[in-house]
Design an enzyme around this catalytic site. Sequence first.
Site, mmCIF file in Angstrom:
data_model
loop_
_atom_site.group_PDB
_atom_site.id
_atom_site.type_symbol
_atom_site.label_atom_id
_atom_site.label_comp_id
_atom_site.label_asym_id
_atom_site.label_seq_id
_atom_site.Cartn_x
_atom_site.Cartn_y
_atom_site.Cartn_z
ATOM 1 N N GLN A 91 38.479 1.260 -9.401
ATOM 2 C CA GLN A 91 38.688 2.541 -9.034
ATOM 3 C C GLN A 91 40.231 2.160 -8.740
ATOM 4 O OE1 GLN A 91 37.704 4.878 -5.398
ATOM 5 N NE2 GLN A 91 36.759 3.346 -4.975
ATOM 6 N N ASP A 94 45.286 -2.035 -11.755
ATOM 7 C CA ASP A 94 45.398 -3.066 -11.878
ATOM 8 C C ASP A 94 44.434 -3.908 -12.713
ATOM 9 O OD1 ASP A 94 43.904 -4.786 -10.571
ATOM 10 O OD2 ASP A 94 44.173 -4.423 -8.646
ATOM 11 N N HIS A 109 39.365 5.232 -13.106
ATOM 12 C CA HIS A 109 41.061 6.258 -12.603
ATOM 13 C C HIS A 109 42.747 5.233 -12.911
ATOM 14 C CE1 HIS A 109 39.780 6.492 -7.985
ATOM 15 N NE2 HIS A 109 39.407 7.305 -8.894
ATOM 16 N N CYS A 117 50.649 9.660 -23.342
ATOM 17 C CA CYS A 117 51.840 10.418 -24.265
ATOM 18 C C CYS A 117 51.425 11.455 -24.029
ATOM 19 C CB CYS A 117 51.644 9.205 -25.287
ATOM 20 S SG CYS A 117 52.817 10.777 -26.452
ATOM 21 N N SER A 177 37.773 2.248 0.860
ATOM 22 C CA SER A 177 37.267 2.889 2.096
ATOM 23 C C SER A 177 36.157 4.183 2.636
ATOM 24 C CB SER A 177 38.464 3.621 2.509
ATOM 25 O OG SER A 177 39.353 4.643 1.408
ATOM 26 N N ASN A 201 31.748 -4.942 2.393
ATOM 27 C CA ASN A 201 33.667 -4.104 2.880
ATOM 28 C C ASN A 201 34.075 -4.504 4.292
ATOM 29 O OD1 ASN A 201 35.500 -2.201 1.744
ATOM 30 N ND2 ASN A 201 35.313 -1.113 3.368
ATOM 31 N N GLU A 203 35.227 -3.297 6.718
ATOM 32 C CA GLU A 203 34.886 -2.957 7.620
ATOM 33 C C GLU A 203 34.276 -1.760 7.265
ATOM 34 O OE1 GLU A 203 38.804 -1.460 9.279
ATOM 35 O OE2 GLU A 203 38.914 -0.769 7.712
HETATM 36 C C1 BJW Z 1 38.848 -5.321 1.666
HETATM 37 C C2 BJW Z 1 40.067 -6.262 1.856
HETATM 38 C C3 BJW Z 1 39.283 -7.105 2.045
HETATM 39 C C4 BJW Z 1 40.935 -4.769 2.883
HETATM 40 N N1 BJW Z 1 37.817 -7.635 1.236
HETATM 41 N N2 BJW Z 1 37.656 -5.516 2.215
HETATM 42 C C5 BJW Z 1 37.419 17.814 -0.386
HETATM 43 C C6 BJW Z 1 36.265 16.978 -0.046
HETATM 44 C C7 BJW Z 1 35.545 16.214 -1.725
HETATM 45 C C8 BJW Z 1 37.058 15.913 -3.041
HETATM 46 C C9 BJW Z 1 38.389 16.700 -2.548
HETATM 47 C C10 BJW Z 1 38.739 17.516 -1.478
HETATM 48 N N3 BJW Z 1 39.728 18.121 -1.213
HETATM 49 C C11 BJW Z 1 40.627 17.276 -2.522
HETATM 50 C C12 BJW Z 1 38.978 16.884 -3.200
HETATM 51 C C13 BJW Z 1 39.443 15.973 -4.682
HETATM 52 C C14 BJW Z 1 40.516 14.454 -4.637
HETATM 53 C C15 BJW Z 1 40.124 13.312 -3.139
HETATM 54 O O1 BJW Z 1 39.074 13.183 -3.070
HETATM 55 N N4 BJW Z 1 40.795 13.711 -1.767
HETATM 56 C C16 BJW Z 1 40.489 13.539 -1.119
HETATM 57 C C17 BJW Z 1 41.719 13.339 0.284
HETATM 58 C C18 BJW Z 1 39.491 13.942 0.253
HETATM 59 N N5 BJW Z 1 39.820 13.877 -5.772
HETATM 60 C C19 BJW Z 1 40.137 14.183 -6.666
HETATM 61 O O2 BJW Z 1 41.827 15.505 -6.916
HETATM 62 C C20 BJW Z 1 39.990 12.726 -8.071
HETATM 63 N N6 BJW Z 1 39.533 13.813 -9.251
HETATM 64 C C21 BJW Z 1 38.594 15.059 -8.923
HETATM 65 O O3 BJW Z 1 38.140 14.609 -7.661
HETATM 66 O O4 BJW Z 1 38.752 15.764 -9.548
HETATM 67 C C22 BJW Z 1 37.541 17.305 -9.857
HETATM 68 C C23 BJW Z 1 35.937 16.220 -9.878
HETATM 69 C C24 BJW Z 1 35.161 16.678 -9.087
HETATM 70 C C25 BJW Z 1 33.999 16.661 -9.791
HETATM 71 C C26 BJW Z 1 33.568 15.283 -10.836
HETATM 72 C C27 BJW Z 1 34.309 14.565 -11.265
HETATM 73 C C28 BJW Z 1 35.617 15.154 -11.006
HETATM 74 C C29 BJW Z 1 40.535 12.531 -8.801
HETATM 75 C C30 BJW Z 1 41.507 11.262 -7.698
HETATM 76 C C31 BJW Z 1 42.308 10.215 -8.292
HETATM 77 C C32 BJW Z 1 42.465 9.173 -6.995
HETATM 78 N N7 BJW Z 1 43.969 8.697 -7.241
HETATM 79 C C33 BJW Z 1 44.727 7.260 -6.188
HETATM 80 C C34 BJW Z 1 45.428 7.133 -6.440
HETATM 81 C C35 BJW Z 1 45.738 6.358 -8.279
HETATM 82 C C36 BJW Z 1 47.549 6.662 -8.213
HETATM 83 C C37 BJW Z 1 48.170 4.637 -7.266
HETATM 84 O O5 BJW Z 1 47.296 4.138 -8.044
HETATM 85 O O6 BJW Z 1 48.571 5.299 -7.276
HETATM 86 O O7 BJW Z 1 43.168 6.377 -6.585
HETATM 87 S S1 BJW Z 1 43.867 7.967 -4.891
HETATM 88 C C38 BJW Z 1 43.932 5.740 -4.660
HETATM 89 O O8 BJW Z 1 42.048 6.475 -3.659
HETATM 90 C C39 BJW Z 1 43.685 5.636 -5.522
HETATM 91 C C40 BJW Z 1 42.527 4.976 -5.019
HETATM 92 O O9 BJW Z 1 42.038 4.411 -6.647
HETATM 93 C C41 BJW Z 1 41.635 5.741 -4.571
HETATM 94 C C42 BJW Z 1 40.600 4.890 -4.082
HETATM 95 O O10 BJW Z 1 41.251 4.175 -2.866
HETATM 96 P P1 BJW Z 1 40.491 2.431 -2.733
HETATM 97 O O11 BJW Z 1 40.306 1.732 -3.520
HETATM 98 O O12 BJW Z 1 39.565 2.985 -1.799
HETATM 99 O O13 BJW Z 1 41.598 2.355 -1.242
HETATM 100 P P2 BJW Z 1 41.729 1.771 0.505
HETATM 101 O O14 BJW Z 1 42.853 1.900 0.512
HETATM 102 O O15 BJW Z 1 41.470 3.782 0.896
HETATM 103 O O16 BJW Z 1 40.158 1.490 0.899
HETATM 104 C C43 BJW Z 1 40.786 -0.327 0.899
HETATM 105 C C44 BJW Z 1 39.026 -0.488 0.975
HETATM 106 O O17 BJW Z 1 39.120 -1.978 1.429
HETATM 107 C C45 BJW Z 1 39.229 -0.367 2.900
HETATM 108 O O18 BJW Z 1 37.657 -0.137 3.663
HETATM 109 C C46 BJW Z 1 39.574 -2.007 3.911
HETATM 110 O O19 BJW Z 1 38.257 -1.872 4.843
HETATM 111 C C47 BJW Z 1 38.621 -2.851 2.114
HETATM 112 N N8 BJW Z 1 39.890 -4.047 2.325
HETATM 113 N N9 BJW Z 1 41.141 -5.396 2.372
HETATM 114 C C48 BJW Z 1 37.353 -6.676 1.577
HETATM 115 N N10 BJW Z 1 40.533 -8.437 1.927
#
Ligand code: BJW
Length: 233
Positions: A91, A94, A109, A117, A177, A201, A203
């Site tokens: 996801q 980088d 992502h 473009c 997360s 993870n 946590e």
């Molecule tokens: C460590 C550590 C260490 C720390 N060692 N661990 C309601 C229900 C279900 C879905 C939806 C809903 N309402 C809306 C939706 C859809 C929506 C969604 O999921 N929303 C939720 C908020 C509910 N999703 C979308 O819109 C996606 N598209 C979509 O669904 O299209 C339709 C579709 C349908 C069916 C099939 C396919 C498609 C698109 C999602 C795009 C996400 N984009 C982002 C932002 C990018 C922009 C940017 O980079 O600025 O991507 S959001 C952001 O979160 C980023 C990440 O890739 C993503 C995930 O985050 P991640 O990686 O989990 O990070 P954190 O910070 O959340 O967690 C870090 C973890 O690491 C923590 O647990 C820490 O404990 C741990 N950690 N240090 C090990 N040292």
Amino acid sequence: MSSIRNIVILTGAGVSAESGIDTFRDGGGLWEQHRVEDVATPEAFARDPDLVLRFYDMRREAIQTKQPNAAHRALAKLDAEWEGDLLIVTQNVDDLHERAGAKRVLHMHGEHLNAWCMACDERPRRTGPLIDRPACPECGEAALRPDIVWFGEMPYRMDEIFAALEQADLFVSIGTSGAVYPAAGFVRNARELGVETLELNLEPSQGTGWFDEARHGPASALVPAWVEEVLSR
Ligand code: BJW
């Protein structure tokens, strides 16, 4: 783990945290500093493109100063040595998996170091800023946006991800997360397919209860240990 041949690994921001790249939802993470709706939706880009472009220009510049950590290096080692199928679905936007040497990486992502473009649909590599509206190297139009999947947009290469899950014997989720779909649902997809599941993870994630096994601690310790375990079995 004796009969494992095909592995799908999902990585998230936690894998890059120890390289100094902010996660999203941890204390001090990106979503404490910025409202998601202001910077990570197509509506935000339409409303205030300069704000969004500056946000991504800043992060694109920052990631180029960071280095892969022990977790990225261990996954690259697994990629190099694992003879079965392996897919690292990240996801993360980088390029630290690639800079550590991993080859079988899929960015669901998008990628900071690409632009997209909106005129010709090409995705040229872009290491510099977009705020000055550079021309697309393919078509010449000043229509580049970050190649990042924002909320409400379809993540990339979903067919390939589901095809890999269908062939997998093991699904491993690292440093995420479990808050964002569809990635957060992969563990349930894997379970339905009879695939063994493991969480690594810091946590418990939001979906931790879905995993057959969960290990908690920093990725830089957990991932190298797990990779050695898999390679030595
Ligand atoms: C460590 C550590 C260490 C720390 N060692 N661990 C309601 C229900 C279900 C879905 C939806 C809903 N309402 C809306 C939706 C859809 C929506 C969604 O999921 N929303 C939720 C908020 C509910 N999703 C979308 O819109 C996606 N598209 C979509 O669904 O299209 C339709 C579709 C349908 C069916 C099939 C396919 C498609 C698109 C999602 C795009 C996400 N984009 C982002 C932002 C990018 C922009 C940017 O980079 O600025 O991507 S959001 C952001 O979160 C980023 C990440 O890739 C993503 C995930 O985050 P991640 O990686 O989990 O990070 P954190 O910070 O959340 O967690 C870090 C973890 O690491 C923590 O647990 C820490 O404990 C741990 N950690 N240090 C090990 N040292």
